[in-house]
Design a protein around this motif. Structure first.
Motif, PDB file in Angstrom:
ATOM      1  N   UNK A 121       0.772  -1.234   0.000  1.00 25.12           N
ATOM      2  CA  UNK A 121       0.000   0.000   0.000  1.00 25.12           C
ATOM      3  C   UNK A 121       0.809   1.293   0.000  1.00 25.12           C
ATOM      4  N   UNK A 122       2.096   1.204  -0.279  1.00 21.79           N
ATOM      5  CA  UNK A 122       2.921   2.415  -0.334  1.00 21.79           C
ATOM      6  C   UNK A 122       2.787   3.135  -1.668  1.00 21.79           C
ATOM      7  N   UNK A 123       2.508   2.387  -2.722  1.00 24.08           N
ATOM      8  CA  UNK A 123       2.442   2.925  -4.078  1.00 24.08           C
ATOM      9  C   UNK A 123       1.172   2.401  -4.745  1.00 24.08           C
ATOM     10  N   UNK A 124       0.493   3.261  -5.475  1.00 22.08           N
ATOM     11  CA  UNK A 124      -0.674   2.852  -6.249  1.00 22.08           C
ATOM     12  C   UNK A 124      -0.192   2.305  -7.598  1.00 22.08           C
ATOM     13  N   UNK A 125      -0.715   1.174  -7.991  1.00 18.05           N
ATOM     14  CA  UNK A 125      -0.324   0.527  -9.256  1.00 18.05           C
ATOM     15  C   UNK A 125      -0.416   1.492 -10.439  1.00 18.05           C
ATOM     16  N   UNK A 126      -1.372   2.399 -10.411  1.00 17.18           N
ATOM     17  CA  UNK A 126      -1.567   3.348 -11.515  1.00 17.18           C
ATOM     18  C   UNK A 126      -0.392   4.320 -11.660  1.00 17.18           C
ATOM     19  N   UNK A 127       0.421   4.443 -10.619  1.00 13.83           N
ATOM     20  CA  UNK A 127       1.554   5.367 -10.649  1.00 13.83           C
ATOM     21  C   UNK A 127       2.890   4.700 -10.924  1.00 13.83           C
ATOM     22  N   UNK A 128       2.872   3.438 -11.290  1.00 18.30           N
ATOM     23  CA  UNK A 128       4.100   2.688 -11.571  1.00 18.30           C
ATOM     24  C   UNK A 128       4.480   2.868 -13.033  1.00 18.30           C
TER      25      UNK A 128
END
Length: 97
Positions: A75-82
């Motif tokens: 939950x540190x990073x949203x998949x959409x921002x990878x």
């Protein structure tokens, strides 16, 4: 995975990468990313230590398929921002207070 922590004026900066991407350069149409020893080099650690570092990070740079997957899973990073950069993945975390 490899973790490098350093204190900056902006807070704790954490760099995380998969062990197999250290020293590699990845390119896509508009991005070139070199995973340098100077920035990403540090201690080889297990996933629990990576999660602990990311939980304390004010800013984080994460490179490598497994490292980014872990950051998303926890939950540190949203998949959409990878970002997909060549054959690897990259994400950044900025915690705003």
């Amino acid at each position: 995975m490899i973790v490098n922590e350093r204190e900056t004026e902006e807070g704790l900066l954490v760099a995380v990468c998969d062990t197999d991407v250290l020293g590699e350069t990845f390119e896509s149409e508009s991005v070139s990313l070199t995973v340098t020893e100077e920035f990403y080099g540090g201690d080889e650690v297990d996933e629990t230590a990576v999660v602990d570092s990311l939980a304390r990070a004010d800013v984080a740079n994460i490179v490598g398929t497994r490292s980014v997957e872990l950051a998303v899973e926890e939950g540190f990073v949203d998949e959409a921002n990878v970002l997909e950069v060549g054959s690897t993945r990259h994400a950044q975390l900025l915690r705003l207070y």
